[in-house]
Design a protein around this motif. Structure first.
Motif, short mmCIF file in Angstrom:
data_model
loop_
_atom_site.label_atom_id
_atom_site.label_comp_id
_atom_site.label_asym_id
_atom_site.label_seq_id
_atom_site.Cartn_x
_atom_site.Cartn_y
_atom_site.Cartn_z
N GLY A 35 1.46 -5.14 6.58
CA GLY A 35 2.12 -5.78 5.23
C GLY A 35 3.06 -4.76 4.72
N ASN A 36 3.06 -4.93 3.44
CA ASN A 36 4.30 -3.88 2.86
C ASN A 36 3.91 -2.46 2.40
OD1 ASN A 36 6.15 -5.98 2.12
ND2 ASN A 36 4.63 -6.86 0.69
N VAL A 37 4.56 -1.67 2.46
CA VAL A 37 4.29 -0.16 2.28
C VAL A 37 5.23 0.36 1.40
CG1 VAL A 37 4.07 2.11 3.38
CG2 VAL A 37 3.50 0.28 4.67
N GLY A 38 4.91 0.86 0.28
CA GLY A 38 5.65 1.47 -0.67
C GLY A 38 4.96 1.22 -2.08
N GLU B 131 17.39 -6.68 0.65
CA GLU B 131 17.37 -5.30 0.63
C GLU B 131 18.20 -4.75 1.59
OE1 GLU B 131 13.33 -4.31 -1.85
OE2 GLU B 131 13.13 -4.08 0.25
N GLU C 202 7.66 2.93 4.39
CA GLU C 202 8.08 2.16 3.36
C GLU C 202 8.39 0.78 4.27
OE1 GLU C 202 11.91 3.26 1.51
OE2 GLU C 202 11.50 2.08 0.01
N THR C 203 8.25 -0.43 3.54
CA THR C 203 8.92 -1.54 4.17
C THR C 203 10.01 -1.83 3.28
OG1 THR C 203 7.22 -2.76 2.96
CG2 THR C 203 6.76 -2.18 5.38
N ILE C 204 10.90 -2.58 3.94
CA ILE C 204 12.30 -3.21 3.43
C ILE C 204 12.07 -4.70 3.55
CG2 ILE C 204 14.59 -3.14 3.58
CD1 ILE C 204 14.26 -0.22 4.02
N ALA C 205 12.41 -5.13 2.48
CA ALA C 205 12.19 -6.59 2.67
C ALA C 205 13.59 -7.52 2.53
CB ALA C 205 11.38 -7.20 1.65
N VAL D 140 0.77 -1.16 0.16
CA VAL D 140 -0.19 -0.13 0.14
C VAL D 140 0.91 1.19 -0.08
CG1 VAL D 140 -1.93 -1.12 1.11
CG2 VAL D 140 -0.27 0.16 2.54
N ASP D 141 0.37 2.37 -0.72
CA ASP D 141 1.08 3.72 -0.64
C ASP D 141 1.16 4.12 0.84
OD1 ASP D 141 1.69 3.47 -3.06
OD2 ASP D 141 0.42 5.05 -3.92
N ARG E 189 11.70 -6.70 -6.01
CA ARG E 189 12.27 -7.71 -5.24
C ARG E 189 12.30 -9.20 -6.05
NH1 ARG E 189 8.76 -5.43 -0.24
NH2 ARG E 189 10.05 -3.62 -0.15
N ASN F 276 8.52 -1.38 -6.13
CA ASN F 276 9.37 -2.15 -5.39
C ASN F 276 9.05 -3.50 -5.12
OD1 ASN F 276 10.01 0.40 -4.50
ND2 ASN F 276 9.13 0.52 -2.59
#
Lengths: 294, 192, 376
Positions: free
Chosen positions: A201-204, B82, B76-79, A192-193, A212, A208
């Motif tokens: 969960g993921n942000v961005g 990264e 932001e999340t970093i996985a 999500v932005d 990955r 991105n």
């Protein structure tokens, strides 16, 4: 009849060998069976033809939906292409006609013209990793292709759905995404932005997720759908990753009045978005994306 | 912490140092450590000295900004695969955000002072590390710009329309002038 | 070059009475006759009753942003140049009902449009106009989605073509390879000639029904003098001052950021006149109307112009907000991307967009400037 001009007509109506040309501008009445609210401004309708019969389409194609007396709007088909008994449309209410669509209830009628346009070439990805990249309500036009890919799951390498939404509350088809994520043969990554509430969960941005990876870039086909800016950057991210631009497909939106190449509104460079698109191979249109106000 | 000599393969395996020269890798090993963070632990805090940077080997790290009275904003999340932290390379070497482990995080950390010293002493190493860091910073910048665009927001004119309707409602002098006001009135009546 | 085309028979010679008889014969076939007539200080294509309605002795003076009727010193009936609008007005009317819908219990029914009006007879179609008709026929003849209305109207029409005897200052059909000689797409072809002050028309058939009709008129064969005069007329019409390098213009699309777009945008009023008079422009929009009770709805198709702001509207706003982008869309489509779409250029060199542009923007000058062929 005038012979030389007849040659200019591809499909003369009077040719006894051909059935009379169906008028593509006249809608067919459909009845609304079900309406489901997906998001605050987005809803999914299930339609059946009033006169009975089936509706066949290819994933990525769209219909012109007519609200009685209000007008028409192009909406992509978001149901399962294998199920011809029901026509499914997910719509975001952002304008006069879509708001009028939003006001319709089960049992009401609307007009349907279509299906129009090109489709996601799911079969061309056989033998490859298949990466869906969706942004916002752009997940809706991709869903039929995801269904089709899952129905032919053994034909692909990895199948990955990368989805970017505005906030956790804006995630379309949330339950279905969760179900898909539960499958061992499908990777679903959502970002999500803006994180809100208890989102863990993921942000961005969705690009991105492309960076990955998790797929073999040299052997990958990707279908990308979302706002045009998002598609441009997603395609660039895929290209940077090593995916062949000839295997990246995008779905373009332009003004459409007829849906079948007669009205001229949807022209985008040499293309009629309605019949040469909406699904385009990225390498064939990458240059057009760079021209302002085209 | 694990003994430095075991870290060489971990460095080589991480995408950040993909294809690193053996000689340079050996220089890196001397500054590296293997670390683990439980979910909820912080890798670093905004404003603190940036003494390390991290190659994430497993888990997710949230880059966030704390604000009083409200939950922190996750930027932001970093996985896995990264990098977390670049302030160590930019003066005055202070972290600009909080970094929190969202899940169990395994990471390789690099001591900033140690690495900076080696980079200055060995420009080849210095260039190699920078060459790998700059694209990440560029990517983060462009991702942040995209994120700023709020691409999935409803189109603006629709918003303006509702604003206009509200304005008309408020400005309206007579109840019969504004359809919205009439509707509201009617609703109230029905309610009673 | 009125030398009879390929295997055609000897041309006939019609006089004014013969032309009148031709028009009467077409009327007797139940056709709606459309031809040139004087109206609104111009010669327009409109319904005509008889040959007496033709604009005998009238010519026109056309230039960039300029049209004036002018008395001729002969009584030619086809000596007026080009009417402001071509035949798309008849073949693809500006307003067409697409369907009507009626609300019924729990839904609505859709009634298709009524069958087309009586077949047309088009009198006085020029070579460039025939080319324009053929180009629109391709647009509306898409294999998957044809427009049945256009196809019916065109395939049932009887076309009397007329070769030009002189060019207007705005004509450049020779550059576009569409004229002035009429070579195909007609039922009957006429060339207006004056031989020793005798006013006549060299007439040739281009289809079986054209041949049949001509034969029935029992006109005499054209003599060598008339045939020669017809050839001279077409040669004369081929002398044109305006030129467009069609091949170079094909490359317009390669210059999306040329500074000339800004220059032309400074003059362009974005009025859309060029698109209304262009015989190949085909864009339309739709309009939904309901009666007061809301039980009956209709959907109409109307000519539209890519010069309007909302032409490119997608939710959120228009794609082409600037005049430069809209002019660029029009001219690149016409000369460049039309080829990608339909295998030929969308411009037939009739020069109407030059005549009817209120500020006299000239498609040939703009194309030359942008593709680096500037002559001025």
């Amino acid at each position: 009849m005038n012979a030389p001009l007849r040659d200019a007509l591809h499909a003369p109506v009077r040719d006894p060998l051909h059935a009379p040309v169906r008028d593509p501008m006249v809608p067919v009445p459909f009845r609304i069976e079900k309406v489901r609210r997906d998001l605050s401004d987005t809803f999914t309708m299930e339609l059946v033809p009033e006169a009975g019969g089936e509706f066949a389409f290819q994933p990525g194609q769209f219909n012109m939906l007519y609200v009685f007396g209000v007008g028409e709007v192009p909406i992509s088909i978001s149901g399962d292409p294998a199920d011809r008994s029901v026509l499914v449309h997910t719509t975001r209410a952002v304008g006069q006609v879509t708001e009028a669509l939003d006001a319709l209830k089960p049992g009401d009628s609307l007009g349907v013209r279509g299906p129009f346009g090109t489709s996601w070439p799911v079969e061309s990805a056989f033998g490859h990793d298949l990466v869906f990249v969706a942004g916002g309500v752009g997940l809706a036009p991709l869903r039929p292709a995801i269904y089709q890919a899952m129905a032919n799951r053994q034909r692909f390498g990895r199948v990955i759905v990368l989805y970017g939404a505005r906030t956790p509350e804006d995630i379309l088809y949330k339950k279905e995404l969760e179900r898909w994520r539960g499958r061992f043969d499908l990777d679903v990554l959502v970002t999500v932005d803006r994180a809100t509430g208890k989102w863990g969960g993921n942000v961005g941005v969705v690009t991105n997720l492309i960076a990955r990876g998790g797929f073999d870039p040299l052997n990958t086909t990707s279908f990308v759908c979302g706002p045009e800016v998002m598609m441009r950057y997603a395609a660039q991210a895929l290209e940077k990753k090593g995916v062949d631009t000839g295997r990246i497909w995008v779905s373009v939106e332009r003004n459409m009045k007829c849906g079948c190449g007669l009205c001229g509104h949807c022209q985008w460079g040499p293309h009629f978005t309605c019949k040469d698109g909406p699904v385009f191979r990225y390498d064939r249109v990458a240059d057009l994306f760079q021209i302002r106000e085209l | 912490m694990v003994k430095p000599d075991n870290l060489a393969p971990l460095i080589e395996d991480h995408p950040f140092f993909k294809g690193v020269d053996t000689k340079l890798r050996d220089l890196l090993v001397g500054c590296a450590a293997n670390e683990r963070f439980e979910a909820g632990q912080f890798l670093f805090h905004e404003g603190q000295k940036a003494e390390k940077f991290y190659l994430i080997r497993a888990g997710t790290v949230a880059i966030e900004i704390d604000q009083p009275g409200r939950p922190p904003i996750v930027v932001e999340t970093i996985a896995e695969g990264e990098v977390a932290g670049w302030a160590w390379i930019v003066e005055p070497y202070r972290a600009t955000f909080d970094a929190r482990a969202v899940t169990l995080v395994r990471a390789l950390s690099f001591d900033a002072k140690c690495l900076r010293r080696k980079m200055e002493a060995d420009p080849t190493l210095g260039y190699d590390v920078l060459r790998r860091f700059v694209p990440i910073m560029a990517h983060r910048l462009s991702a942040a710009r995209l994120q700023m665009l709020d691409l999935y927001a409803p189109p603006k004119p629709a918003k303006e329309k509702t604003v206009k309707a509200e304005k008309a409602d408020k400005k309206s002098k007579g109840a019969n002038r504004a359809p919205d006001a009439r509707l509201k009135k009617a609703k109230k009546k029905d309610g009673k | 070059m009125a030398q009879p085309n390929s295997k055609s028979t000897t041309p006939y010679l019609l006089d004014m009475d013969g032309l009148a008889a031709l028009i009467s014969a077409l009327r007797r076939q139940g056709r709606q006759i459309v031809g040139p007539r004087l109206a609104d200080d111009a010669v327009i294509y409109d319904d005509i009753e008889t040959a007496a309605d033709l604009p005998a002795g009238w010519g026109s003076e056309q230039a960039g942003g300029h049209y004036r009727l002018k008395r001729r010193d002969d009584n030619a009936v086809f000596g007026y140049g080009l009417a402001p609008q071509g035949w798309k007005r008849q073949l693809y009317p500006p307003r067409q009902k697409l369907f009507a819908a009626r609300r019924q219990a729990g839904g609505f029914t859709v009634e298709p449009p009524p069958p087309p009006a009586p077949p047309l007879a088009l009198i006085g179609v020029r070579a460039c106009e025939l080319a324009a008709i053929a180009r629109q026929a391709k647009v509306f003849g898409d294999r998957a989605f044809a427009d049945p209305g256009y196809q019916t109207r065109l395939s049932s029409a009887f076309i009397v073509a007329v070769q030009c005897a002189e060019a207007q200052a705005t004509c450049f059909c020779a550059s576009m390879g569409t004229g002035p000689e009429v070579t195909a797409g007609f039922d009957i072809k006429l060339t207006e000639v004056f031989v020793q002050k005798h006013h006549g028309f060299v007439a040739e058939a281009g289809s079986a029904q054209g041949a049949k009709l001509l034969k029935a008129l029992k006109a005499p064969a054209a003599g060598p003098a008339e045939i020669k005069a017809a050839g001279v007329a077409v040669k004369n019409a081929a002398r044109q001052n305006k030129h467009l390098d069609a091949e170079a213009a094909r490359n317009l699309v390669a210059h999306p950021d040329h500074p000339r777009w800004d220059k032309v945008a400074e003059r362009c009023l974005s009025c859309g006149n060029c698109t209304m008079v262009c015989p190949t422009c085909f864009c339309t929009t739709v309009e939904d109307v309901t009666d007061l009770k809301g039980d009956n709805a209709e959907r109409w198709r109307k000519w539209d112009s890519c010069f309007t702001m909302d032409f490119s509207y997608i939710h959120g706003g228009a794609v082409r907000t600037e005049t430069r982008s809209r002019y660029r869309q029009w001219i690149t489509h016409k000369l460049s991307t039309w080829v990608d779409q339909f295998g030929e250029q969308g411009c037939v060199g009739c020069g109407r967009c030059v005549t009817w542009c209120p500020v006299g923007i000239d498609i040939t000058e703009e194309a030359a400037a942008i593709t680096g062929q500037e002559r001025i």
